[in-house]
Design a protein around this motif. Sequence first.
Motif, PDB file in Angstrom:
ATOM      1  N   GLU A   1      61.252  67.889  19.503  1.00 44.33           N
ATOM      2  CA  GLU A   1      60.427  67.684  18.315  1.00 44.33           C
ATOM      3  C   GLU A   1      59.998  66.215  18.184  1.00 44.33           C
ATOM      4  O   GLU A   1      58.854  65.913  17.847  1.00 44.33           O
ATOM      5  CB  GLU A   1      61.209  68.124  17.069  1.00 44.33           C
TER       6      GLU A   1
ATOM      7  N   ASP B   1      59.656  64.076  20.661  1.00 46.07           N
ATOM      8  CA  ASP B   1      58.643  63.807  21.691  1.00 46.07           C
ATOM      9  C   ASP B   1      57.305  64.457  21.337  1.00 46.07           C
ATOM     10  O   ASP B   1      56.246  63.893  21.599  1.00 46.07           O
ATOM     11  CB  ASP B   1      59.131  64.321  23.053  1.00 46.07           C
ATOM     12  N   ARG B   2      57.388  65.653  20.745  1.00 49.09           N
ATOM     13  CA  ARG B   2      56.150  66.353  20.379  1.00 49.09           C
ATOM     14  C   ARG B   2      55.354  65.550  19.365  1.00 49.09           C
ATOM     15  O   ARG B   2      54.130  65.468  19.431  1.00 49.09           O
ATOM     16  CB  ARG B   2      56.486  67.742  19.807  1.00 49.09           C
ATOM     17  N   ARG B   3      56.083  64.924  18.429  1.00 49.06           N
ATOM     18  CA  ARG B   3      55.396  64.138  17.398  1.00 49.06           C
ATOM     19  C   ARG B   3      54.934  62.792  17.941  1.00 49.06           C
ATOM     20  O   ARG B   3      53.862  62.315  17.591  1.00 49.06           O
ATOM     21  CB  ARG B   3      56.314  63.913  16.197  1.00 49.06           C
ATOM     22  N   ARG B   4      55.758  62.199  18.749  1.00 48.14           N
ATOM     23  CA  ARG B   4      55.404  60.862  19.264  1.00 48.14           C
ATOM     24  C   ARG B   4      54.316  60.921  20.326  1.00 48.14           C
ATOM     25  O   ARG B   4      53.471  60.039  20.419  1.00 48.14           O
ATOM     26  CB  ARG B   4      56.639  60.217  19.884  1.00 48.14           C
ATOM     27  N   PHE B   5      54.435  61.921  21.162  1.00 43.63           N
ATOM     28  CA  PHE B   5      53.524  62.008  22.305  1.00 43.63           C
ATOM     29  C   PHE B   5      52.859  63.389  22.318  1.00 43.63           C
ATOM     30  O   PHE B   5      53.205  64.240  23.152  1.00 43.63           O
ATOM     31  CB  PHE B   5      54.294  61.789  23.611  1.00 43.63           C
ATOM     32  N   PRO B   6      51.927  63.628  21.427  1.00 47.83           N
ATOM     33  CA  PRO B   6      51.288  64.957  21.388  1.00 47.83           C
ATOM     34  C   PRO B   6      50.713  65.310  22.767  1.00 47.83           C
ATOM     35  O   PRO B   6      50.119  64.459  23.432  1.00 47.83           O
ATOM     36  CB  PRO B   6      50.169  64.768  20.358  1.00 47.83           C
TER      37      PRO B   6
ATOM     38  N   ILE C   1      57.819  60.705  11.489  1.00 49.52           N
ATOM     39  CA  ILE C   1      57.137  60.155  12.681  1.00 49.52           C
ATOM     40  C   ILE C   1      55.639  60.442  12.561  1.00 49.52           C
ATOM     41  O   ILE C   1      55.229  61.584  12.346  1.00 49.52           O
ATOM     42  CB  ILE C   1      57.690  60.789  13.974  1.00 49.52           C
ATOM     43  N   ARG C   2      54.868  59.404  12.690  1.00 51.33           N
ATOM     44  CA  ARG C   2      53.416  59.600  12.613  1.00 51.33           C
ATOM     45  C   ARG C   2      52.842  59.675  14.017  1.00 51.33           C
ATOM     46  O   ARG C   2      53.011  58.750  14.817  1.00 51.33           O
ATOM     47  CB  ARG C   2      52.776  58.450  11.843  1.00 51.33           C
ATOM     48  N   SER C   3      52.225  60.771  14.316  1.00 54.07           N
ATOM     49  CA  SER C   3      51.687  60.962  15.659  1.00 54.07           C
ATOM     50  C   SER C   3      50.454  60.094  15.851  1.00 54.07           C
ATOM     51  O   SER C   3      49.678  59.882  14.912  1.00 54.07           O
ATOM     52  CB  SER C   3      51.293  62.420  15.862  1.00 54.07           C
TER      53      SER C   3
ATOM     54  N   THR D   1      44.718  58.477  22.616  1.00 52.45           N
ATOM     55  CA  THR D   1      45.569  58.082  23.743  1.00 52.45           C
ATOM     56  C   THR D   1      45.593  56.556  23.845  1.00 52.45           C
ATOM     57  O   THR D   1      44.530  55.929  23.902  1.00 52.45           O
ATOM     58  CB  THR D   1      45.010  58.662  25.058  1.00 52.45           C
TER      59      THR D   1
ATOM     60  N   THR E   1      46.679  59.131  17.029  1.00 49.40           N
ATOM     61  CA  THR E   1      45.442  59.928  16.935  1.00 49.40           C
ATOM     62  C   THR E   1      44.582  59.767  18.179  1.00 49.40           C
ATOM     63  O   THR E   1      43.577  60.457  18.336  1.00 49.40           O
ATOM     64  CB  THR E   1      44.630  59.500  15.707  1.00 49.40           C
TER      65      THR E   1
END
Lengths: 380, 469
Positions: free
Chosen positions: A312, A314-319, A268-270, A274, A272
Amino acid sequence: MTTPAPDPAATLPTAREASACTRLGLVVDARAVALALLIAACFIAVIELRLHARGFRPTVLDSPELWAHWRREANALGENALVFVGASRMQLGIDPATVTRTTPLAPVQLAIDASFPLPVLEHMADDPGFRGHVIMDFYPAAVTTLDRDDEAARYVRQFAAQRPPGRLPTFDRTEPWLRDRVRWSLASYADGASPWQSLWLRVLTPAATPAYLVTWPDRSREADYALVPMPDFALGRAMRHLETAPRDHDGPEPVRTLAELDAAVASIRSPTATPPEFLAGVERIAALARRLAERGATLTVVQMPTSGYVREIDRRRFPRALFWDVLAARLREVPVTTLYVADVPTLAHFECPDGSHLDRRDRAAFTAALMQALGLSPAP
Amino acid sequence: MLFNSYTFAVFFVVLFALDRAIGHWPTRKALLLLASYLFYAAWNPLYVFILGGSTGLDWWLARALDRAEGLRLRKALLILSLVANLGLLAFFKYWTLFMDGLAALLLGIGQPDALPRHNLLLPVGISFYTFASLSYTIDVYRRKVRADASLPDYALFVSFFPHLVAGPIVRAYQFLPQLRAPRRATSAQVEWGLTLLILGLFSKAVMADFLFAPVVDTVFADPARFGTIEALAGVIAFSGQIYYDFAGYSLCAIGLALCFGFEFPDNFRYPYAAIGLRDFWRRWHISLSTWIRDYLYFSLGGSRSGPWRNGFNLLITMTLAGLWHGASPMFLLWGLLHGAYLAAERELAARCPLPATGLLPVLGMLLTVLLVTLTWIPFRAPDLATLLGVLGALCAHDTSLKLDALTLLGVYLGFSATLAWQWHWREGSPELAFGHLRTIPRATLLGACLLLIFLCSGGDERTFIYFQF
C-alpha cells in the motif's frame, strides 16, 4: 689512509638489554596458557550452546569476497549464466535449485541486501566478459536514486580493486576462505552478527528476535516467518519501510503505533507526474540494456511481490501508471522483457508474510512459476 | 599476513610444529628463513625480490666494508649502502609526492603536466627492514660489529617474520649472535611467548579496534559535526588506539620470537607514564628512537655542540623521524613539534629541574600525555583541513552528543584506566605484573583476554596502523 683496528671495548654487547627474555625468571608457569585456552573455549562453547538452544544456527555470512566469487562465476558460465540482481527480495524470493531443475541455465545470485541494483547492472554491462542473462528486481526508488553509495557500490568497488585471482595462495585469498569457514561454523556469527552482538542481543536479551534467516553459500537466503511473532514483525517492517523510503519535505514523520501507521500511510500524497530523475534513471537502464544486448546478453526487469502495508505504501508513493508503466513502455523499445508479478495469475497469489519478502515455503513454487512466466522453462 | 588473522594462526601452528620436530640447527634456520620469505610473499610475491636484493647487497657491502682498510673506500662503500637503502625507501615513499611537487612547479610556470605517474604500492615493512639492514652496514663501518655472518644467517636476521613488517627494529648485534649457537625455546619461553601473543592480540582486537578505533574514525571523518566532548574523545581515542595497536603488535612480535627461542628488545615501556618528552621517547617505539639517536642524532653532533646546535639537531632528527612515517606535511608537522618540545624541554630542565617526589611528577606526566595526545592530531589527520577541523571542534561550545554516550564513556574510562595502569607500573614490566599472579588468577585473566578477543571479532577489520609505514 687506513682506519684504526676495531676497539674491543667499543664492540656492542650481544643482546642483554631490557627484554622479555631477560626477565623470564619472573613468570614461569607452564600451566596458565593451557588453562586460559580451556577457560575461553568453555565460555565460547556455553555461548554457542545457548544460541543453539534459542534456535540460532551457523549461517553463511555474505561478504564482498563471496560476492566476488559469484561475480567471476557469472562470467565463467558464459551464455548459460542467469544472474539475479537486486536486493533482499531477490535473495529471499529465488530458489537456485528450482532454477537449475527447471531451466537449462545456471543461477548466479548477485543481489545484495539493502542495496540498489544499478551499480551491479552497470558493472556487468561494462564488462565484455559477461555474456549471460540478467533478471533485475524493480523498485522505483532504486531507479530514482541512482548514485547512492551503498553496499552494492562498495562490493563492486572492492571487486574492481582486486587483483585477478592467481594460483598462488596469497593472503588475500587464504584469509577470506579461512575466515568464512570459521564464521560459517559458529552460531555467534549467524547472519552477520558479531559475537559481541550475539551475546548481548541473542543470549542475554530474553525478547531476542529468533533466527528466521539463513544465508546459503550460493548467496541465496531463506526466511522462515513462522518463527517470528506476527503481526508485530510485519508491522515493524512496514514502519521501517515508511521511515527509510524517500519522503516529501512534508511527508509523514516516523510512526510509533498502529494507529499512527494507518494515519501515516493514509497521509501519503501520491505524485501527479513522473519525476524527471526517474525518467533519467529509466534512460540509464535502457542504455545499459542496449550495451548488454550488443554482445548477446539480455536484461529482464521484474517487479517482485509485496503485500499488506508495504504494498500500500509503494502503491501510494509510486503509482504504477507513473512509474512501472513508464519504465516498461520505454524498456520494451530496447527491447527488454518486463514482468509485473501481479499481472501473472500464476504469480499474483504469492503473499509476503512481512510485507516485503517471500517465505521459504513459497520460494520454490514462486521461482518455478517465474521461470515459466518468463519463458525460461517449459509449461508443466 | 597479519598476526590477528586465521592464515597466520595456521602458519604459526605448522611452523612451530616443524621447528620443534627438527633437531638439526642449520635446517631449522633454513626453515625459519623460508617461512619468513613465505610470510612476506603472502602479501605480494613480487616484492620478495626487493627484500632479497636489498639483503644481498647489504650483506656483500658489509663484508667488503669489513675487509677494506682505506677510509675512502670504506666511506664509499657506506655511502653506496646508504644511497641504495635510503634511495629505495625514498623512491617508494616519496616518489608520488616528488612528482606532484614537480607537476605543481611546471603548472606554476605555465607548462603542462605531462609527467609520467606510477601507482606505486609501498612494499610493506620496507621502512623497518631497511633500518634493520642499514644498522648492520653502519655498525660494520664503525667497527662495532664484524661482518662475519653467513648470507643465510644475515637474510634470516633481516627477514625473520616476527619483526619483518612492523618492527621492533632489531639490530644485527642483537640478533646475529643468537644464530651462532643452536637454540631451542624452553617451555618457559614458549609459555611466556604465547602469553605476550595473547596480550598483544587483546591490545589490538579489543582495546585498539573495538574500544577506540570506531570513535576515532567517526570524529576524524567529519570533525565539524562534533563539539568539545566528542572531539576530545576522538583525539584521546586515537592516542589510545595507536598505543594499543602498535604496542600490541610489538608484544606479538616479541612473544612470537620467544616461541622460537629468540630474544627481541622491548619496544614500549609504559610511554603514557612518561614525565617529559625525553622520557616519552625512551618509552615509545624504543627501537626506532634509539636507532635515530644512534645513527642520526649522534652523527649530527648530538648534544655536544652547545644549546642552539643541539636544538637544531633535535629539530632535524625529529623532523626526519616524522617523514620516516610518510610523505605528508602532517607527519612533517608532527616531527617538528616533537623536535621543538624536546629542544624546549632540554633548556627548561637545565634551568629548573623537576623534583622527583610530590605532586609535580604526576602533573608532569599529565602534561606530557596532554602534549603527546594533542600532537597525535596531525599524525592522524590526513590533511590540513581535517587538522583544523578537529582543532575547531575541540574549541566548539556544542554540548549535544551525536555519539552514543556509552561509547564515549568507554573511551574516557578506557584511556583513564590506561594512564592509571601505566603510572602504577611505570618502573615495572609485564613480567613483573604477571609474576605476582598465581596460576588460577593468571589463567583466568588470559582466558578473559581470549574470550574478549573472540567477542570483539567480526566487526570492521583493521590492519595494524604501522603496516602503512
